[in-house]
Design a protein around this motif. Structure first.
Motif, PDB file in Angstrom:
ATOM      1  N   ILE B 342       0.829  -1.208   0.000  1.00 23.27           N
ATOM      2  CA  ILE B 342       0.000   0.000   0.000  1.00 23.27           C
ATOM      3  C   ILE B 342       0.862   1.258   0.000  1.00 23.27           C
ATOM      4  O   ILE B 342       0.610   2.207  -0.753  1.00 23.27           O
ATOM      5  CB  ILE B 342      -0.946  -0.011   1.214  1.00 23.27           C
ATOM      6  N   GLY B 343       1.911   1.242   0.838  1.00 26.73           N
ATOM      7  CA  GLY B 343       2.772   2.412   0.894  1.00 26.73           C
ATOM      8  C   GLY B 343       3.435   2.685  -0.447  1.00 26.73           C
ATOM      9  O   GLY B 343       3.463   3.823  -0.927  1.00 26.73           O
ATOM     10  N   ALA B 344       3.930   1.614  -1.058  1.00 29.06           N
ATOM     11  CA  ALA B 344       4.579   1.796  -2.349  1.00 29.06           C
ATOM     12  C   ALA B 344       3.602   2.381  -3.352  1.00 29.06           C
ATOM     13  O   ALA B 344       3.927   3.325  -4.090  1.00 29.06           O
ATOM     14  CB  ALA B 344       5.108   0.462  -2.845  1.00 29.06           C
ATOM     15  N   ALA B 345       2.380   1.861  -3.360  1.00 28.72           N
ATOM     16  CA  ALA B 345       1.417   2.345  -4.340  1.00 28.72           C
ATOM     17  C   ALA B 345       1.045   3.794  -4.078  1.00 28.72           C
ATOM     18  O   ALA B 345       0.930   4.587  -5.023  1.00 28.72           O
ATOM     19  CB  ALA B 345       0.174   1.472  -4.303  1.00 28.72           C
ATOM     20  N   LEU B 346       0.892   4.147  -2.805  1.00 29.28           N
ATOM     21  CA  LEU B 346       0.517   5.535  -2.511  1.00 29.28           C
ATOM     22  C   LEU B 346       1.616   6.492  -2.941  1.00 29.28           C
ATOM     23  O   LEU B 346       1.348   7.547  -3.516  1.00 29.28           O
ATOM     24  CB  LEU B 346       0.230   5.704  -1.016  1.00 29.28           C
ATOM     25  N   PHE B 347       2.868   6.108  -2.671  1.00 32.27           N
ATOM     26  CA  PHE B 347       3.955   6.986  -3.092  1.00 32.27           C
ATOM     27  C   PHE B 347       4.023   7.090  -4.604  1.00 32.27           C
ATOM     28  O   PHE B 347       4.255   8.168  -5.158  1.00 32.27           O
ATOM     29  CB  PHE B 347       5.279   6.501  -2.532  1.00 32.27           C
ATOM     30  N   PHE B 348       3.809   5.975  -5.256  1.00 27.91           N
ATOM     31  CA  PHE B 348       3.840   6.003  -6.720  1.00 27.91           C
ATOM     32  C   PHE B 348       2.780   6.946  -7.250  1.00 27.91           C
ATOM     33  O   PHE B 348       3.059   7.819  -8.082  1.00 27.91           O
ATOM     34  CB  PHE B 348       3.619   4.581  -7.241  1.00 27.91           C
ATOM     35  N   LEU B 349       1.550   6.786  -6.749  1.00 23.43           N
ATOM     36  CA  LEU B 349       0.464   7.595  -7.300  1.00 23.43           C
ATOM     37  C   LEU B 349       0.649   9.065  -6.967  1.00 23.43           C
ATOM     38  O   LEU B 349       0.428   9.931  -7.819  1.00 23.43           O
ATOM     39  CB  LEU B 349      -0.870   7.099  -6.761  1.00 23.43           C
ATOM     40  N   SER B 350       1.066   9.339  -5.728  1.00 24.67           N
ATOM     41  CA  SER B 350       1.225  10.749  -5.390  1.00 24.67           C
ATOM     42  C   SER B 350       2.362  11.356  -6.203  1.00 24.67           C
ATOM     43  O   SER B 350       2.278  12.489  -6.654  1.00 24.67           O
ATOM     44  CB  SER B 350       1.494  10.898  -3.908  1.00 24.67           C
ATOM     45  N   SER B 380      -7.896   6.816  -4.593  1.00 19.59           N
ATOM     46  CA  SER B 380      -8.927   6.607  -3.564  1.00 19.59           C
ATOM     47  C   SER B 380      -8.910   5.165  -3.100  1.00 19.59           C
ATOM     48  O   SER B 380      -9.058   4.906  -1.897  1.00 19.59           O
ATOM     49  CB  SER B 380     -10.321   6.920  -4.089  1.00 19.59           C
ATOM     50  N   SER B 381      -8.742   4.242  -4.041  1.00 20.97           N
ATOM     51  CA  SER B 381      -8.736   2.842  -3.618  1.00 20.97           C
ATOM     52  C   SER B 381      -7.613   2.581  -2.645  1.00 20.97           C
ATOM     53  O   SER B 381      -7.802   1.916  -1.624  1.00 20.97           O
ATOM     54  CB  SER B 381      -8.554   1.927  -4.821  1.00 20.97           C
ATOM     55  N   PHE B 382      -6.437   3.135  -2.954  1.00 17.55           N
ATOM     56  CA  PHE B 382      -5.318   2.840  -2.065  1.00 17.55           C
ATOM     57  C   PHE B 382      -5.428   3.592  -0.753  1.00 17.55           C
ATOM     58  O   PHE B 382      -4.975   3.093   0.275  1.00 17.55           O
ATOM     59  CB  PHE B 382      -3.989   3.140  -2.743  1.00 17.55           C
ATOM     60  N   LEU B 387      -6.432   3.084   4.993  1.00 16.47           N
ATOM     61  CA  LEU B 387      -7.187   3.327   6.225  1.00 16.47           C
ATOM     62  C   LEU B 387      -7.894   2.082   6.690  1.00 16.47           C
ATOM     63  O   LEU B 387      -8.834   2.142   7.471  1.00 16.47           O
ATOM     64  CB  LEU B 387      -8.144   4.502   6.080  1.00 16.47           C
ATOM     65  N   ALA B 388      -7.435   0.936   6.198  1.00 18.49           N
ATOM     66  CA  ALA B 388      -7.904  -0.362   6.679  1.00 18.49           C
ATOM     67  C   ALA B 388      -9.372  -0.574   6.407  1.00 18.49           C
ATOM     68  O   ALA B 388     -10.160  -0.856   7.305  1.00 18.49           O
ATOM     69  CB  ALA B 388      -7.615  -0.541   8.161  1.00 18.49           C
ATOM     70  N   LEU B 389      -9.748  -0.442   5.164  1.00 17.51           N
ATOM     71  CA  LEU B 389     -11.101  -0.808   4.788  1.00 17.51           C
ATOM     72  C   LEU B 389     -11.167  -2.324   4.700  1.00 17.51           C
ATOM     73  O   LEU B 389     -10.252  -2.942   4.155  1.00 17.51           O
ATOM     74  CB  LEU B 389     -11.455  -0.183   3.443  1.00 17.51           C
ATOM     75  N   PRO B 390     -12.217  -2.928   5.221  1.00 20.59           N
ATOM     76  CA  PRO B 390     -12.320  -4.380   5.134  1.00 20.59           C
ATOM     77  C   PRO B 390     -12.337  -4.845   3.677  1.00 20.59           C
ATOM     78  O   PRO B 390     -12.833  -4.148   2.808  1.00 20.59           O
ATOM     79  CB  PRO B 390     -13.669  -4.673   5.781  1.00 20.59           C
ATOM     80  N   GLY B 391     -11.807  -6.015   3.484  1.00 19.30           N
ATOM     81  CA  GLY B 391     -11.709  -6.521   2.123  1.00 19.30           C
ATOM     82  C   GLY B 391     -10.363  -6.210   1.526  1.00 19.30           C
ATOM     83  O   GLY B 391     -10.041  -6.689   0.443  1.00 19.30           O
ATOM     84  N   MET B 392      -9.578  -5.410   2.179  1.00 17.77           N
ATOM     85  CA  MET B 392      -8.227  -5.145   1.715  1.00 17.77           C
ATOM     86  C   MET B 392      -7.265  -5.570   2.818  1.00 17.77           C
ATOM     87  O   MET B 392      -7.650  -5.802   3.964  1.00 17.77           O
ATOM     88  CB  MET B 392      -8.054  -3.670   1.402  1.00 17.77           C
ATOM     89  N   GLU B 462       1.443   3.193 -16.146  1.00 19.43           N
ATOM     90  CA  GLU B 462       1.148   3.559 -14.764  1.00 19.43           C
ATOM     91  C   GLU B 462      -0.059   2.798 -14.234  1.00 19.43           C
ATOM     92  O   GLU B 462      -0.085   2.349 -13.088  1.00 19.43           O
ATOM     93  CB  GLU B 462       0.901   5.062 -14.670  1.00 19.43           C
ATOM     94  N   LEU B 463      -1.028   2.625 -15.108  1.00 14.16           N
ATOM     95  CA  LEU B 463      -2.209   1.859 -14.703  1.00 14.16           C
ATOM     96  C   LEU B 463      -1.807   0.433 -14.375  1.00 14.16           C
ATOM     97  O   LEU B 463      -2.273  -0.148 -13.381  1.00 14.16           O
ATOM     98  CB  LEU B 463      -3.222   1.882 -15.840  1.00 14.16           C
ATOM     99  N   PHE B 464      -0.923  -0.102 -15.195  1.00 13.68           N
ATOM    100  CA  PHE B 464      -0.463  -1.469 -14.964  1.00 13.68           C
ATOM    101  C   PHE B 464       0.214  -1.586 -13.601  1.00 13.68           C
ATOM    102  O   PHE B 464      -0.068  -2.509 -12.836  1.00 13.68           O
ATOM    103  CB  PHE B 464       0.497  -1.876 -16.075  1.00 13.68           C
ATOM    104  N   VAL B 465       1.082  -0.622 -13.321  1.00 19.97           N
ATOM    105  CA  VAL B 465       1.792  -0.678 -12.042  1.00 19.97           C
ATOM    106  C   VAL B 465       0.816  -0.648 -10.891  1.00 19.97           C
ATOM    107  O   VAL B 465       0.857  -1.483  -9.976  1.00 19.97           O
ATOM    108  CB  VAL B 465       2.796   0.493 -11.935  1.00 19.97           C
ATOM    109  N   SER B 466      -0.138   0.304 -10.955  1.00 15.99           N
ATOM    110  CA  SER B 466      -1.007   0.424  -9.783  1.00 15.99           C
ATOM    111  C   SER B 466      -1.941  -0.769  -9.666  1.00 15.99           C
ATOM    112  O   SER B 466      -2.232  -1.212  -8.555  1.00 15.99           O
ATOM    113  CB  SER B 466      -1.778   1.741  -9.795  1.00 15.99           C
ATOM    114  N   ILE B 467      -2.377  -1.301 -10.789  1.00 14.05           N
ATOM    115  CA  ILE B 467      -3.283  -2.454 -10.681  1.00 14.05           C
ATOM    116  C   ILE B 467      -2.518  -3.680 -10.202  1.00 14.05           C
ATOM    117  O   ILE B 467      -3.037  -4.473  -9.410  1.00 14.05           O
ATOM    118  CB  ILE B 467      -3.995  -2.689 -12.017  1.00 14.05           C
ATOM    119  N   CYS B 468      -1.263  -3.795 -10.638  1.00 11.54           N
ATOM    120  CA  CYS B 468      -0.444  -4.912 -10.168  1.00 11.54           C
ATOM    121  C   CYS B 468      -0.312  -4.877  -8.657  1.00 11.54           C
ATOM    122  O   CYS B 468      -0.272  -5.929  -8.014  1.00 11.54           O
ATOM    123  CB  CYS B 468       0.947  -4.841 -10.762  1.00 11.54           C
ATOM    124  N   ILE B 469      -0.210  -3.689  -8.101  1.00 12.39           N
ATOM    125  CA  ILE B 469      -0.109  -3.643  -6.641  1.00 12.39           C
ATOM    126  C   ILE B 469      -1.474  -3.843  -6.016  1.00 12.39           C
ATOM    127  O   ILE B 469      -1.590  -4.388  -4.925  1.00 12.39           O
ATOM    128  CB  ILE B 469       0.525  -2.317  -6.173  1.00 12.39           C
TER     129      ILE B 469
END
Lengths: 745, 501
Positions: B342-350, B380-382, B387-392, B462-469
């Motif tokens: 999650i951290g990696a993805a958030l940094f990537f997207l930001s 938003s998904s990440f 924030l610990a949404l259930p299902g993730m 970029e979409l590929f990277v974020s979806i892969c994570i």
């Protein structure tokens, strides 16, 4: 028969494919997905009607031979703990799933038309289907962790849907507010779950109830701790069902599209808290004090919601406060021990309120071309009035919904509300008096909404509601309130404040003009707006609201049917000697202890007459205040009415002013939260930020700087100049010689 | 079944070997380096997966794929590698995140040869760290890690990159001193010849005072890396300045090294001191959750805010480690993996969105959801996942840590209630800063003066990277057993130490 139960988990997964395929479609093949947009609505309605078929089947089976079916499979297995997933079919589940699927289908059909011009049509349907999935998951879940999971998922759906029009700053802050407040509830819920897990070592409902029961009877548990945990669990219900301290998110949630307000914020999601209380009833009954707390919260909420609804200018907000108040009734009922009445009122209120919200959506849609697309205008009841000429079908449905909510006999809410009121007499007279008083208030504010909207004549054209014509407006207002020197008290006049929000309008126009936002600079938008405004003034002045299309009206009519009929399930029929009442039969496991086996018709009739007369009194007052046909222009809202008669009735006016201010400022609770909590959190974070930056980081930087100076000093000493080295050397040698000579000679 | 083929050595050495041969590539523009690095990373990931699938038994809690070459006779320094259930997760995470980070680093054009070289060297160092079975080798790999990160920070980054790089290197090198002291102390204690083998060290017992000193030394080193307050201030600065692919590596893997070391050395080798220190760890972790979350509100810089959030999430790992229960430790490992994604993805997207709008301060942003809906969706998904949404995955990890601290026999009633309560307050604070961040970035409406050509939505890469994570995040969230099954036996083994004594 067994088969239906075995495959009942399908109802959870049925609406999910729509969400997933729309999501993937929008990410990977946006154009193709958008081209078949109507198809998605069709598919989601179809899947949801399959769910409805299932739930009808389940409900019939539950009515005939009610037994509980539970299926479990393991989710994680570990040495110490194992979490299980499963589903539980019992009367409560079948009622809730039936409710969700019927209201959901109506709302989906409605929103196909309502949202058809919106850019986010597909997104909307994806969210809606996901919401249906998670709500169905919530009601079918078999243990507390599962409830918590779906509990948060519905919260997230609510967040996404409130913030659906994310270009509007109000919606953005509203959705965040809703999520955070719901998160407070989740916090309570999670802590409560963990506490009971600790006490009992189980998360399964039946095991949990049995173990807690045994422990309490044997004094095997710290009672204070159990009460604390139960209170925390109840906190979850308080936040989700918008009960008193945490109700502030619900009125703001009206920033979302109207179908959402009907489905999530009136019928289903806000009922989740009551569902939780009903589900955990065996737990709450054995733990002392908690029932009193529930009824207390319920009574506070119902009174507060009703008083706040008294003078709202926005049609959806007043309906929202009415929802808060009705949820208070529903929460009061289990607190005073009548679960059957709670569920009954839950069902009837869900249909009536969904009807009202969908009706208000239809009104908003018909007003939008006339007043503009800002919700400050199209939802503003000040600008409505006299709509019964233009939207007759909506008007009839809205009237029926209003009367139902007021508790007028043949309609649904009468039966359930009357039951709650009767039961409250048995519990405590004070509560009963408050509840009856609020029933009168309910009738008053609901009829006020109805009258302001449909009665009189259309006020848009009188208002000259345009920001460029401010001077004209002021002169008009002088003529209205001409007796006194003009004091335009901005705080008290909603429609003046609204003018400041011109920026909002800019957001709106640019949002609705598809694809053009990219290359429009700000001025262009302003120009377009001015163009629009002139257009509006020249031509649209003669335009009147139109009735909505049939796809909007059809769900309304179906919901009217429900509102008329659904009361029947709770009405006791006399079938020969056998006492027959569908709801009681349905809820054999949940029938309340007060329920008598034979109905005393005389007592019922007296109670009914009393409650109906209270409601009628409320209606009467409302029609005196707002129903004057000839001078509807002068009775724009309460404040104008007060200002006009100030010299004569000062005391009464002051009382009214207090009420009005109370309602307009939302009971000062929002202000308290903003001032108290938000600011204190900000201050705390600033303090901690300061501490972090200047003390913890300051130490590090200080060490760095100190070592820098140290290094500089050493460098200065060891500067590499031979002469200074020689100087130092010679000076030390000379000092040495001086000492040498001093000591030895 | 034991294969004598040195799989692990190949896995460790391959990236660094490939990195050194990057200089022999023809200088025909960045494209060659990009593809070369991506292929190497992918090959390495596939190789790792292959080895773990076919030469590793999950139900065996002993060290597998062991290798032992004597390197320095006089010092008993061995090239000793081996993996078990604890290290397999971080190794796979490393492979995954590094591959995606190289893919994310495509916009880097300045001196790209060196950039990719350093990334590959980092790759080697990380895998070497997670698979080493020798204290000194562990230390060497720990140090090997620092140099590429320092260079990556100081050469590719924001305006204050030199400051933050210096801060980073000083902090971590300062921590490493304590690590070295601990390593040498433990190695030289007792017998005549130095012992640096993990297995032999695990059976050794020390006097309590000495054990506490060792423990403390190691703890400081890991506290810098993890980070644990009050040694966390390098993190926001570093993350705020670094390029986003460096950030992905930093947040995804580097922070996890501290937590891994805490389990691997402090828990396994120094159990007595750990059971003494664990209440303090839990307290510090609890404070850290609240503290970092409240610091995060005050940050104006987007990346710094996410960095603070990752400090806050590290608190859960520390609590899980400190709870000394099966459940809590499992939760900590799950949180290591989950936050890695999650951290990696958030940094990537930001990072990508900051590059597009040319702002880093949150109050300057706003309304970029209309031009960039895909980034908006993924972000938003990440943030929901964070924030610990259930299902993730975040939810499962936090829930399991909660259950761990609840069921822990070590603590009394009142402390447990307090700790759980404060942790749960963190649950309220997290959505406030994450959602207000996403509100400030995306919601609202704003017109920019930036030319339109920059305002493109994320492309397929970029979409590929974020979806892969995103997929593993969802996958772990729905079926967490896949991670638990890796580590559960090993953790039982570790914890059995505590109940023997």
């Amino acid at each position: 028969m067994e088969h239906t139960y075995q495959y009942a988990y399908i109802i959870l997964f049925l609406p999910l494919p729509v969400t997933m395929s729309i999501g993937f479609g929008l990410l990977f093949v946006p154009t193709a997905t958008k081209n078949i947009r109507r198809m998605w609505a069709f598919v989601s309605v179809l899947l949801l009607s399959m769910v409805m078929g299932f739930s009808v089947n389940l409900a019939i089976q539950q009515i005939n031979g009610s037994f509980i079916y539970q299926y479990l499979c393991s989710w994680t297995i570990n040495n110490d703990f194992s979490l299980e997933f499963g589903y539980l079919i019992d009367p409560l589940t079948s009622i809730m799933s039936l409710l969700i699927s019927t209201v959901g289908i109506m709302v989906l059909m409605y929103s196909d038309n309502y949202m058809s011009h919106d850019q986010g049509y597909l997104r909307f349907f994806a969210y809606m289907s996901f919401f249906n999935t998670s709500m169905l998951g919530l009601v079918t879940s078999s243990n507390l962790i599962q409830i918590h999971i779906f509990w948060e998922l519905v919260g997230m759906c609510s967040y996404l849907l409130i913030g659906f029009w994310f270009t509007r700053p109000i919606a953005a802050s509203a959705c965040q507010k809703a999520f955070v407040i719901n998160r407070v509830g989740d916090f309570g819920l999670l802590l409560g779950i963990l506490g009971f897990y600790w006490i009992t070592g189980s998360l399964e409902f039946r095991d949990l109830f049995e173990i807690v029961n045994n422990l309490i009877h044997n004094n095997g548990v710290n009672l204070k701790f159990a009460i604390l945990c139960a209170c925390l669990l109840f906190l979850g219900a308080v936040a989700k069902s918008a009960q008193f301290p945490l109700h502030v998110w619900l009125p703001d949630a009206m920033e979302g599209p109207t179908p959402i307000s009907a489905l999530i914020h009136a019928a289903t999601m806000v009922a989740a808290g009551i569902f939780l209380v009903a589900r955990l009833r065996p737990l709450f009954i054995v733990i002392p004090y908690i029932m009193n707390l529930i009824s207390l919260i319920g009574i506070i909420t119902l009174l507060l919601g009703a008083t706040l609804a008294l003078a709202q200018g926005d049609i959806k907000r007043s309906l929202a406060y009415s929802t808060v108040s009705q949820l208070g009734y529903i929460m009061l009922a289990p607190g005073i021990g009548s679960y059957r009445a709670a569920l009954f009122h839950l069902i009837t209120h869900a249909y009536s309120k969904a009807l009202l919200f969908l009706g208000s959506g239809s009104i908003i849609h018909s007003m939008e071309p006339v007043v503009g697309y800002s919700p400050d205008k199209s939802q503003n009841m000040v600008l409505m009035g006299g709509l019964k000429k233009y939207v007759p079908v909506t008007r009839i449905t809205f009237l029926l919904g209003t009367l139902s909510l007021c508790g007028i006999p043949p309609l649904a809410c009468f039966w359930s509300k009357d039951e709650i009121l009767t039961d409250s007499w048995l519990y405590s007279p004070i509560f009963a008096i408050i509840a009856y008083f609020t029933a009168g208030l309910t009738a008053f504010y609901m009829f006020r909404v109805y009258l302001l909207t449909f009665d009189g004549c259309l006020r848009v054209h009188f208002q000259n509601y345009s920001s460029t014509k401010r001077s004209l407006f002021c002169s008009m207002s002088v003529s209205v309130w001409g007796r006194e020197p003009l004091k335009i008290d901005n705080e008290n006049l909603p429609f003046l404040i609204l003018k400041r929000n011109i920026n909002n309008k800019v957001f709106f126009f640019s949002f609705f003009s598809k694809g053009t936002y990219k290359n429009k600079i700000y001025n262009n938008v302003i120009n377009r707006m001015q163009y629009f405004r002139t257009y509006f003034q020249n031509k649209y002045t003669y335009m009147y609201p139109h009735e909505s299309e049939n796809t909007v009206l059809f769900p309304l009519l179906v919901l009217v049917l429900f509102t008329l009929v659904v009361g029947l399930i709770g009405i006791p029929f006399d079938q020969g000697v056998i006492y027959f009442d569908i709801l009681s039969k349905w809820l054999t496991t949940l029938t309340n202890p007060f329920q008598k086996n034979s109905v005393d018709w005389y007592e019922f009739l007296t109670n009914a007459i009393f409650s109906v007369s209270v409601s009628l009194f409320g209606l009467f007052i409302a029609s005196i205040f707002y129903g004057s046909v000839y001078s509807s222009f002068q009775n724009l809202n309460l404040i104008n009415f007060f200002v006009k008669r100030r010299p004569r009735r000062i005391l009464l006016d002051q009382i009214k002013n207090v009420i009005y201010n109370w309602s307009y400022n939302r009971g000062y609770i929002d202000i308290f939260y903003t001032k108290g909590l938000t600011m204190s959190i900000r201050r705390l974070s600033k303090l901690i930020q300061f501490f972090d930056r200047y003390i913890i980081d300051g130490i590090t930087n200080g060490i760095g700087v100190a070592s820098f100076f140290l290094g500089e000093g050493i460098r200065y000493i060891g500067g590499g100049r031979i002469s200074s080295y020689l100087f130092l050397y010679l000076s030390y040698v000379s000092i040495f010689f001086i000492f040498y000579q001093y000591f030895y000679f | 079944m034991t294969s004598y083929f040195p799989w692990l050595t190949i896995i460790v050495v391959l990236p660094i070997f490939a990195a050194s041969s990057i200089f022999f590539l023809p200088h025909k523009g960045n494209k060659v380096f990009r593809w070369y690095t991506c292929c190497i990373c992918l090959m390495e990931l596939l190789l790792t997966t292959y080895v773990f699938c076919y030469h590793f038994q999950l139900d065996d809690q002993l060290i597998q794929l062991e290798e032992d070459f004597k390197c320095i006779n006089i010092f008993d320094f061995h090239w000793r590698l081996g993996i078990d259930g604890l290290s397999i997760g971080p190794i796979l995470l490393t492979g995954f995140i590094t591959t995606l980070a190289t893919l994310a680093a495509w916009p880097v054009t300045r001196n790209s040869r060196l950039f990719y070289l350093l990334m590959l060297v980092m790759y080697s160092g990380q895998i070497g760290l997670f698979s080493s079975r020798d204290l000194l080798l562990f230390f060497i790999m720990w140090e090997l890690e620092l140099i590429p990160v320092y260079l990556l920070l100081s050469m590719w980054g924001g305006k204050k990159r030199l400051y933050s790089a210096t801060k980073f290197i000083l902090y971590t090198a300062g921590g490493s001193v304590f690590l070295l002291i601990g390593v040498l102390g433990m190695g030289l204690y007792g017998s005549n010849e130095p012992t640096l083998d993990f297995e032999r060290l695990a059976n050794q017992s020390y006097p309590v005072a000495l054990e506490i000193i060792f423990y403390f030394g190691f703890l400081i080193a890991y506290a810098v890396k993890s980070p644990i307050i009050p040694l966390h201030t390098w993190l926001p600065d570093t993350h705020g300045e670094a390029h986003y692919s460096t950030c992905m590596l930093l947040a995804g893997i580097l922070l996890k090294m501290g937590a891994y070391g805490l389990i691997r050395i402090n828990m396994e080798l120094l159990p007595h001191a750990h059971s003494l220190f664990s209440p303090w760890l839990v307290i510090v972790g609890t404070i850290q959750i609240i503290y970092a979350a409240s610091t995060s509100f005050g940050q104006r810089n987007l990346k710094k805010r996410i960095a603070c959030s990752s400090v806050s999430h590290m608190g859960f790992i520390i609590i899980g480690i400190g709870s000394i229960t099966d459940t809590g430790l499992n939760g900590a490992i799950l949180q290591i993996l989950s936050h890695g994604f999650i951290g990696a993805a958030l940094f990537f997207l930001s990072g990508t969105s900051c590059d597009r709008i040319r702002f880093v301060y949150l109050d300057e942003m706003g309304g970029i959801s209309l031009p960039m809906p895909k980034i908006f969706t993924m972000f938003s998904s990440f943030s929901m996942a964070s924030l610990a949404l259930p299902g993730m995955s975040g939810f499962v990890a936090e829930l399991v840590v909660f259950l761990g601290i609840i069921t822990s026999p070590k603590y009394l009633l009142m402390p447990k209630i307090l700790i759980t309560f404060v942790m749960a307050i963190g649950m309220i604070l997290t959505p406030i800063y994450l959602l207000s961040m996403s509100r400030q970035m995306f919601y609202g409406y704003k017109l920019f003066n930036v030319p339109n050509s920059l305002f493109v939505d994320s492309g397929p890469r970029e979409l590929f990277v974020s979806i892969c994570i995103f997929l593993p995040v969802i996958g772990i969230g729905i079926y967490p057993d896949c991670v638990f099954s890796l580590s559960v036996d090993k953790i039982e083994g570790i914890l059995s130490n505590y109940f023997h004594r």
